[in-house]
Structures are given as C-alpha cells and as structure tokens.
Design an enzyme around this catalytic site. Structure first.
Site, PDB file in Angstrom:
ATOM      1  CE  LYS A   1      32.001  75.119  44.679  1.00  0.00           C
ATOM      2  NZ  LYS A   1      32.884  75.485  45.793  1.00  0.00           N
TER       3      LYS A   1
ATOM      4  CD  GLN B   1      36.221  76.889  45.725  1.00  0.00           C
ATOM      5  OE1 GLN B   1      35.012  77.074  45.727  1.00  0.00           O
ATOM      6  NE2 GLN B   1      36.748  75.684  45.768  1.00  0.00           N
TER       7      GLN B   1
ATOM      8  CG  ASP C   1      31.241  76.715  51.502  1.00  0.00           C
ATOM      9  OD1 ASP C   1      30.946  75.701  50.837  1.00  0.00           O
ATOM     10  OD2 ASP C   1      32.155  77.493  51.185  1.00  0.00           O
TER      11      ASP C   1
HETATM   12  N1  GUN Z   1      37.317  73.851  48.434  1.00  0.00           N
HETATM   13  C1  GUN Z   1      37.145  72.527  48.307  1.00  0.00           C
HETATM   14  N2  GUN Z   1      35.883  72.183  48.645  1.00  0.00           N
HETATM   15  C2  GUN Z   1      35.256  73.312  48.998  1.00  0.00           C
HETATM   16  C3  GUN Z   1      33.931  73.607  49.439  1.00  0.00           C
HETATM   17  O1  GUN Z   1      33.064  72.746  49.601  1.00  0.00           O
HETATM   18  N3  GUN Z   1      33.683  74.905  49.695  1.00  0.00           N
HETATM   19  C4  GUN Z   1      34.613  75.871  49.543  1.00  0.00           C
HETATM   20  N4  GUN Z   1      34.268  77.124  49.833  1.00  0.00           N
HETATM   21  N5  GUN Z   1      35.841  75.640  49.133  1.00  0.00           N
HETATM   22  C5  GUN Z   1      36.156  74.362  48.874  1.00  0.00           C
END
Ligand code: GUN
Length: 281
Positions: free
Chosen positions: A50, A94, A117
């Site tokens: 990311k 995350q 998110d």
């Molecule tokens: N863990 C797995 N997928 C995601 C996501 O789309 N966002 C976040 N913050 N954590 C994750």
C-alpha cells in the site's frame, strides 16, 4: 477453458496511472497514514504494498508501526493525533489487530472524513442508505472490474458469498445500488450451491480455498473471486476452483491478479477523494 479472464492487475495499473495524473495536478500531496500494530507477516506485506503504491502515485504516504503489545489507549492516541493532523487526508488501521485491542473501537476512532477503508459505522450507514461516503476498497475494486468488463448489472441476479463488514455486506450494497437483485449467501445458508447457480454475477468472499465448484456456476455467469488463500505448498488460490469455473463461466477473475491489485488502487482513489472533500470545506 471458455471464460474471459478479467485482468484486475491491468485495470488497477491504469487506475493508478490516472490517479497519479490527478495527484500531480493538485499542487499538494494527499496524505495517507497506514497504522500497523504487531508483526503479522501477511499484514506486513499488505502494508508495504500500500505504502509503495501510494508513493509511486505521488501521495505523501507513511506507515506507523506500533508494537504487538501496544495498548488500545496507545492506538487510540495515535489515531487521534492523525485525525487532528491537517496534512493527513486518509487513515487506515491495518486489520487484524492484536487481541488486547477492540477492532470496533479502533474503527470508530477514525474521523469518518479520513476513513479511507470505509469501515466507520457512519460510512457503512451512508452506503446502506444510498448516500455518498467513503466505500470499502475491495468492493469498490470489484465494481470497477465489472464496469471495465462491460457487465450489465441493471436487473441482473447477483449473489454475494460471505457477509463480512469488509467485503460481503458493502459489496451487496454496491450491487443493490447498481440495480442488481442481490442475495447474500453465507455459512448458514441452506443450499449454498443452489443459490450460487442462480447468479448472473457471483462474488465469492469467504476465505475458503476452492470452495466454489464448477457445478455451482450458471453457464455464462460472471465470477469474481475475492478470496486470497495460501495453500500448504505456498500457492495462492481464490475461493473458486478456477479451472472448473473457467470451463463454465462467461468471465472470471484470476487469483492472483484479479481483485487483489484493485484493493490498493481503490485505497488511493479513496485517499484522493477524501483529500478533495476535506480540503474543499
Ligand atoms: N486486512 C485485510 N483486508 C483489509 C482491508 O481492506 N483494510 C484493512 N485496514 N485491513 C485489512
């Protein structure tokens, strides 16, 4: 194999290139902060990807790494600081979080205007109410793939397999918003294969390797595989038994190279939108 392969990797690359052009024209760099707690190795890979994608597209991106034994108070203080920082447009915590921290509390602590998110209850509620807001990245990416593939959604029967807050529920809302007739099937659904067989568009998001078999799919259906499952031999596979499904479906996303790359591209899209919305007020 008869199905058309929907190349999420290529669609994501073109979306990221368009976002980079828009960012370059802004005169400032939208700020993204990814918060990671602990040392979950898969999360480490996701967070690095990311961060790298954001920087390559011209965003001001950084990761804040808290130790595995960080308290909930410490995480909430970090989030509060990012909420108050005018240079920060987007905040992503995350998941998963260590057990001493409430995921719900962490999500609710993020300022909804910086919630890239789309997990905050306010944004989830807006989506359910059909109002504009920040939309979770993975379902948003699926909608991009369907649009790029020219899939006609109005009146189509869509089946979403899985009811998670991150994918299944928001996915169903987006498909409903696109005038699909939507069914959410899940672990308590009585005859899950029969439900899937009715789908013109099937989105699988359950996290079980190869669960969706070829005979669960209607001939010509569009199959979107959100699953990313690692097999004991190290291979990454989706929730759909790909070879069987590709022999029946009209179009299908591969794993890897399908939905996965779209999630990151849509995180950048959300961050740009958050920056534009916040800085316009
Ligand atoms: N863990 C797995 N997928 C995601 C996501 O789309 N966002 C976040 N913050 N954590 C994750």
């Amino acid at each position: 194999m008869s199905a058309r392969i929907l190349d999420g990797k290529a669609i994501a690359a073109s979306l990221r290139a368009r976002l980079a052009e828009r960012v370059a024209a802004l005169g400032y760099r939208p700020g993204l902060r990814v918060v990671r707690v602990g040392d979950d190795p898969a999360s480490g890979v996701y967070v690095r990807n990311k961060d790298r994608a954001a920087q390559e597209a011209g965003f001001d991106s950084a990761t804040l790494h808290l130790p595995a034994d960080a308290t909930q108070a410490a995480l909430l203080a970090t989030i509060a600081r990012l909420n108050a920082d005018p240079a920060v447009d987007g905040i992503l915590v995350q998941l998963p979080l260590p057990p001493q921290i409430s995921t719900e509390a962490a999500i609710a602590a993020v300022d909804p205007v910086k919630d890239v998110d789309g997990f905050h209850p306010l944004n989830a509620g807006r989506l359910a109410a059909g109002q504009p807001g920040l939309v979770p990245c993975t379902p948003r990416g699926v909608m991009h793939i369907l649009a790029e593939a020219g899939v006609a959604l109005r009146g189509a029967r869509a089946v979403v397999l899985g009811r998670s807050q991150i994918v299944g529920r928001p996915m169903a809302q987006l498909l409903l918003g696109a005038d699909c007739t939507v069914t959410i099937a899940h672990s308590r659904t009585r005859d899950i294969a029969a439900e899937c067989r009715r789908a013109d568009v099937l989105v699988a998001a359950v996290g079980r390797a190869g669960m969706v078999r070829g005979d669960w799919i209607a001939p010509g259906a569009v199959v979107v595989d959100v699953g990313i499952n690692r097999l004991p031999d190290g291979r990454l596979v989706g929730d759909v038994a790909f070879d069987e499904a590709a022999a029946v479906a009209g179009a299908i996303t591969p794993v890897p190279g399908g939905v996965g790359p779209m999630t990151i591209a849509c995180l950048l899209e959300n961050t740009l939108e958050a920056a534009l919305a916040r800085r316009a007020t």
